[in-house]
Design an enzyme around this catalytic site. Structure first.
Site, PDB file in Angstrom:
ATOM      1  N   ARG A  67      26.037  94.891  28.040  1.00 17.58           N
ATOM      2  CA  ARG A  67      25.313  93.618  28.030  1.00 17.58           C
ATOM      3  C   ARG A  67      26.104  92.631  27.181  1.00 17.58           C
ATOM      4  O   ARG A  67      26.129  92.728  25.951  1.00 17.58           O
ATOM      5  CB  ARG A  67      23.901  93.806  27.471  1.00 17.58           C
ATOM      6  CG  ARG A  67      22.991  94.644  28.362  1.00 17.58           C
ATOM      7  CD  ARG A  67      22.842  94.041  29.738  1.00 17.58           C
ATOM      8  NE  ARG A  67      21.806  94.699  30.539  1.00 17.58           N
ATOM      9  CZ  ARG A  67      21.529  94.367  31.793  1.00 17.58           C
ATOM     10  NH1 ARG A  67      22.236  93.416  32.402  1.00 17.58           N
ATOM     11  NH2 ARG A  67      20.580  94.999  32.456  1.00 17.58           N
ATOM     12  N   ALA A  79      15.840  98.066  36.148  1.00 14.84           N
ATOM     13  CA  ALA A  79      15.156  96.776  36.081  1.00 14.84           C
ATOM     14  C   ALA A  79      15.944  95.742  36.866  1.00 14.84           C
ATOM     15  O   ALA A  79      17.129  95.931  37.141  1.00 14.84           O
ATOM     16  CB  ALA A  79      14.997  96.327  34.620  1.00 14.84           C
ATOM     17  N   GLU A  96      14.824  98.177  42.925  1.00 14.30           N
ATOM     18  CA  GLU A  96      15.685  98.392  41.761  1.00 14.30           C
ATOM     19  C   GLU A  96      15.885  99.878  41.472  1.00 14.30           C
ATOM     20  O   GLU A  96      16.983 100.306  41.112  1.00 14.30           O
ATOM     21  CB  GLU A  96      15.104  97.684  40.536  1.00 14.30           C
ATOM     22  CG  GLU A  96      15.115  96.167  40.625  1.00 14.30           C
ATOM     23  CD  GLU A  96      16.507  95.582  40.800  1.00 14.30           C
ATOM     24  OE1 GLU A  96      17.485  96.184  40.295  1.00 14.30           O
ATOM     25  OE2 GLU A  96      16.624  94.530  41.457  1.00 14.30           O
ATOM     26  N   GLU A 100      19.717 101.080  41.648  1.00 15.17           N
ATOM     27  CA  GLU A 100      20.371 101.459  40.397  1.00 15.17           C
ATOM     28  C   GLU A 100      20.478 102.975  40.216  1.00 15.17           C
ATOM     29  O   GLU A 100      21.427 103.449  39.588  1.00 15.17           O
ATOM     30  CB  GLU A 100      19.633 100.840  39.205  1.00 15.17           C
ATOM     31  CG  GLU A 100      19.738  99.323  39.168  1.00 15.17           C
ATOM     32  CD  GLU A 100      19.320  98.729  37.839  1.00 15.17           C
ATOM     33  OE1 GLU A 100      18.720  99.447  37.019  1.00 15.17           O
ATOM     34  OE2 GLU A 100      19.599  97.541  37.619  1.00 15.17           O
ATOM     35  N   PRO A 118       8.561  84.521  24.470  1.00 16.28           N
ATOM     36  CA  PRO A 118       7.734  83.357  24.801  1.00 16.28           C
ATOM     37  C   PRO A 118       8.028  82.104  23.989  1.00 16.28           C
ATOM     38  O   PRO A 118       7.620  81.014  24.376  1.00 16.28           O
ATOM     39  CB  PRO A 118       6.309  83.858  24.551  1.00 16.28           C
ATOM     40  CG  PRO A 118       6.461  85.006  23.608  1.00 16.28           C
ATOM     41  CD  PRO A 118       7.764  85.651  23.964  1.00 16.28           C
ATOM     42  N   GLY A 119       8.753  82.243  22.877  1.00 16.04           N
ATOM     43  CA  GLY A 119       9.116  81.064  22.109  1.00 16.04           C
ATOM     44  C   GLY A 119      10.294  80.300  22.683  1.00 16.04           C
ATOM     45  O   GLY A 119      10.521  79.142  22.316  1.00 16.04           O
ATOM     46  N   GLU A 147      27.369  96.999  36.481  1.00 16.46           N
ATOM     47  CA  GLU A 147      26.689  98.157  37.040  1.00 16.46           C
ATOM     48  C   GLU A 147      27.662  99.244  37.501  1.00 16.46           C
ATOM     49  O   GLU A 147      27.274 100.411  37.631  1.00 16.46           O
ATOM     50  CB  GLU A 147      25.784  97.726  38.197  1.00 16.46           C
ATOM     51  CG  GLU A 147      24.615  96.862  37.743  1.00 16.46           C
ATOM     52  CD  GLU A 147      23.702  96.489  38.887  1.00 16.46           C
ATOM     53  OE1 GLU A 147      24.077  96.735  40.050  1.00 16.46           O
ATOM     54  OE2 GLU A 147      22.611  95.957  38.622  1.00 16.46           O
TER      55      GLU A 147
END
Length: 207
Positions: A67, A79, A96, A100, A118-119, A147
Site C-alpha cells: 500500500r 476488499a 472481490e 482476489e 468520516p472527518g 495485486e
C-alpha cells in the site's frame, strides 16, 4: 440505545479542485450552528466492500499487498470498490472474493458497516462474513500492479485479534472485521447477524 442519525448542515458553496480515476476532492463551505461559515475539504469516495471469509477450521482468509500511501505491505481481507453507482454490495463482495482469492462462499451475512475516515472522507464500507468456502470454478482472475505480488494465508481468528491489539496489524477492514467477528461469536452468535441483503442507507442499492 445509541444510534447515529442523518443530519445535513447547509452548504453555501462547493467546488471540486481535484478529480481522480476513482475518487475526487470536494471543498464545501458549511454553515455552522452558530451561523459562521467553515470550509471543509474531503475525499469523495464511491464506497467499498470487504469480506471476512471464515473456513470450517475457524481460520480467516487474508492477503498481504503493498500500500503505497503508508509505505507498507499490509495483511488485509479481500476488499474492493463499489464500481457502479447503486451496485448491490453483496454482488461486489462476491466478485472481490473471487477475483482476489479465487474462492466462493455459500453463506453470507453482514458483519458490520463503517465509515473509514468520516472527518476527511465519505467512504462507507460494508464488511461481510462469508462461510462455507470452496475454490471458485474456472481459471483464476488475472491480476496486475500491487495485486500481482499478493501473498495469501488462512489464519486463526484469535491470531488476528491478538495481532490487532498488539499493534502488528493495521488494515482497517481486517481489524474491524476480526474484532466484530470475535464479538459476534462471544455474543448472540453468527445467526444473529444481519442478512446479506440488509438495507445500507450509506450506499442504497437494488436487491
Amino acid at each position: 440505545m445509541l444510534q447515529d442519525i442523518p443530519e445535513e448542515w447547509p452548504v453555501v458553496a462547493t467546488a471540486t479542485p481535484f478529480t481522480g480515476n476513482k475518487t475526487s476532492v470536494r471543498t464545501d463551505k458549511v454553515v455552522m450552528p452558530d451561523g459562521t461559515v467553515a470550509q471543509r475539504d474531503y475525499q469523495v469516495h464511491p464506497g467499498s466492500v470487504a469480506v471476512v471469509a471464515l473456513d470450517e477450521r475457524g481460520r480467516v482468509l487474508v492477503l498481504r499487498q503493498y500500500r503505497h500511501p503508508v509505505r507498507q505491505k499490509l495483511w488485509e481481507v479481500p476488499a474492493g470498490l463499489l464500481d457502479v453507482p447503486g451496485e448491490n454490495p453483496l454482488h461486489a463482495a462476491q466478485r472481490e472474493l473471487y477475483e482476489e482469492a479465487h474462492v466462493k462462499a455459500e453463506d453470507w451475512r453482514v458483519l458490520v458497516d463503517v465509515y473509514t475516515t468520516p472527518g476527511g472522507c465519505d467512504e462507507a464500507v460494508r464488511i461481510f462474513l462469508a462461510r462455507e468456502l470452496s475454490e471458485a470454478d474456472g481459471e483464476r482472475f488475472e491480476v496486475s500492479e500491487e495485486e500481482a505480488d499478493m501473498e495469501f494465508a488462512r489464519v486463526p481468528l484469535a491470531e488476528l485479534v491478538q495481532g490487532a491489539l498488539a499493534g502488528r496489524l493495521h488494515n482497517n477492514c481486517l481489524v474491524v472485521g476480526a474484532l466484530a467477528l470475535h464479538a459476534a461469536l462471544a455474543g448472540d452468535g453468527l445467526d444473529g447477524l444481519r442478512p446479506a441483503d440488509a438495507v445500507w442507507p450509506a450506499r442504497p442499492f437494488s436487491v
